[in-house]
Enzyme design. Sequence first.
Site, mmCIF file in Angstrom:
data_model
loop_
_atom_site.group_PDB
_atom_site.id
_atom_site.type_symbol
_atom_site.label_atom_id
_atom_site.label_comp_id
_atom_site.label_asym_id
_atom_site.label_seq_id
_atom_site.Cartn_x
_atom_site.Cartn_y
_atom_site.Cartn_z
ATOM 1 N N TRP A 120 31.226 61.123 15.342
ATOM 2 C CA TRP A 120 32.421 61.081 16.193
ATOM 3 C C TRP A 120 32.112 60.461 17.552
ATOM 4 C CZ3 TRP A 120 36.538 61.163 13.530
ATOM 5 C CH2 TRP A 120 36.641 61.955 12.385
ATOM 6 N N ASP A 203 33.988 65.715 24.164
ATOM 7 C CA ASP A 203 34.692 66.010 22.917
ATOM 8 C C ASP A 203 34.161 67.347 22.408
ATOM 9 O OD1 ASP A 203 35.665 66.249 20.358
ATOM 10 O OD2 ASP A 203 34.943 64.294 19.647
ATOM 11 N N LYS A 227 39.855 72.821 14.094
ATOM 12 C CA LYS A 227 38.548 73.410 13.789
ATOM 13 C C LYS A 227 38.409 74.812 14.375
ATOM 14 C CE LYS A 227 36.907 68.966 12.769
ATOM 15 N NZ LYS A 227 36.965 67.638 13.336
HETATM 16 C C1 PLP Z 1 37.053 66.353 13.561
HETATM 17 C C2 PLP Z 1 36.548 65.730 14.782
HETATM 18 C C3 PLP Z 1 37.177 64.631 15.368
HETATM 19 C C4 PLP Z 1 38.382 63.950 14.757
HETATM 20 O O1 PLP Z 1 39.504 64.771 14.831
HETATM 21 P P1 PLP Z 1 40.953 64.241 14.414
HETATM 22 O O2 PLP Z 1 41.840 65.310 14.971
HETATM 23 O O3 PLP Z 1 40.962 64.158 12.924
HETATM 24 O O4 PLP Z 1 41.186 62.914 15.020
HETATM 25 C C5 PLP Z 1 36.657 64.138 16.535
HETATM 26 N N1 PLP Z 1 35.571 64.680 17.109
HETATM 27 C C6 PLP Z 1 34.938 65.726 16.562
HETATM 28 C C7 PLP Z 1 33.729 66.300 17.242
HETATM 29 C C8 PLP Z 1 35.396 66.284 15.387
HETATM 30 O O5 PLP Z 1 34.756 67.326 14.840
#
Ligand code: PLP
Length: 397
Positions: A120, A203, A227
């Site tokens: 990511w 992030d 998540k």
């Molecule tokens: C799952 C995830 C994403 C992507 O998330 P979306 O909502 O599907 O765009 C980005 N960064 C991390 C760390 C993730 O675990």
Amino acid sequence: MSTAAPAHANHAAVSRTASGRIFNFSAGPGCLPEEVLAQVQKDVFNIAATGIGILEHSHRGKAFDRVLAEAMHDFRAISNLPENYHVLFMTGGASSQNFLVPANLKPQDQPADYITTGYWAEKSLEHARPYGVLHEAATSKDRNHSYIPADGQARYSQAPAYVHFCSNNTIYGTQWHKADAAGACTWHQRDPVAPPGVPLVCDMSSDIYSRPVDFTRYGLVYAGAQKNLGAAGTTLVVIRDDLASRKVRELPWLLRYETFAKDESRPNTPPVFAIHICGLVFKWILSHAQPGRHCLDVIHERNIRKAGHVYQAIDSSGNFYRGHADKNARSLMNITFKCPTPALDDAFCSQAAAQGLDGMKGHRSTGGMRASMYNAMPEDGCKALAQFMKDFAARNG
Ligand SMILES: *Cc1c(COP(=O)(O)O)cnc(C)c1O
């Protein structure tokens, strides 16, 4: 409800939660607290005795006013967020932040620095390309993202607009941790040491509120809700005042953080259902507080215990299981490991699923297995998985 094991389950009992569901180790969307799911079911039909369900209320009406106000309040309460930070509920997933961050914060010819510690984080850099000069300050690519670079390894550019990193690498199973004076992992968050005055952008999609967090260390934090915070459909953004009003280029109104900050995250119809679920999860997080103990300390300690069961099963397997991450960079949220052969990996996943341990297949970029154990995964699920791992290794070792 029947608890009989499927015929192919190797005569072992199916592991279930107290309410009869199986354990879901999916990386995302991940499992939700059962208390929250029970409440959501009621609220879909009739929320707060209004005679109308959450899906049907106007996003400008009193019922949703309250849902939104409580969700904002409770999110702030969990981390004691100061006044000069805004909480935004946005859409487009965490992935849309990959372009919204540079679009809002980075002038075309000023660099922004990225630390690429996983899938990511690499996407974040890649998707920022339309916005001009970028710099990769550090990466863990040389060892397939199995570690987190040390402080001294980063090479920052002269005056970056921000430094972007990802606190937990969902796919490779590594996480930024502080070490104590003796060098032992504390499981508390370490941040890159950005040049003075340069805001950190993080992030936190896969580990937000899994441990204590001080948002004042960051200029902007974002997290897809699916998540650790709720359901797919909304992305949480925590942004400092001065960054929310930074104006580096002309942007459409709906792509500006300031619009969401000024209009309580509802310049247009917001994802009301996803926000409501987040609100319930925030209350669930707050409910973990104990006399003299902060809710996130309690949750963090449980997450350390939960991951400990599975890491112990890896470490005591006599090399049957090989973990992907270096020990001091192991994630508490996503545990990645392999059996001695790909055929055994496949057998592991299917036999685990048959025993009520679902969603264990690793991402295509790492192979093997991945056990995701977000806040809502009960400790019993992690114990059941550790036991299954020991049994599987004994049968196949
Ligand atoms: C799952 C995830 C994403 C992507 O998330 P979306 O909502 O599907 O765009 C980005 N960064 C991390 C760390 C993730 O675990």
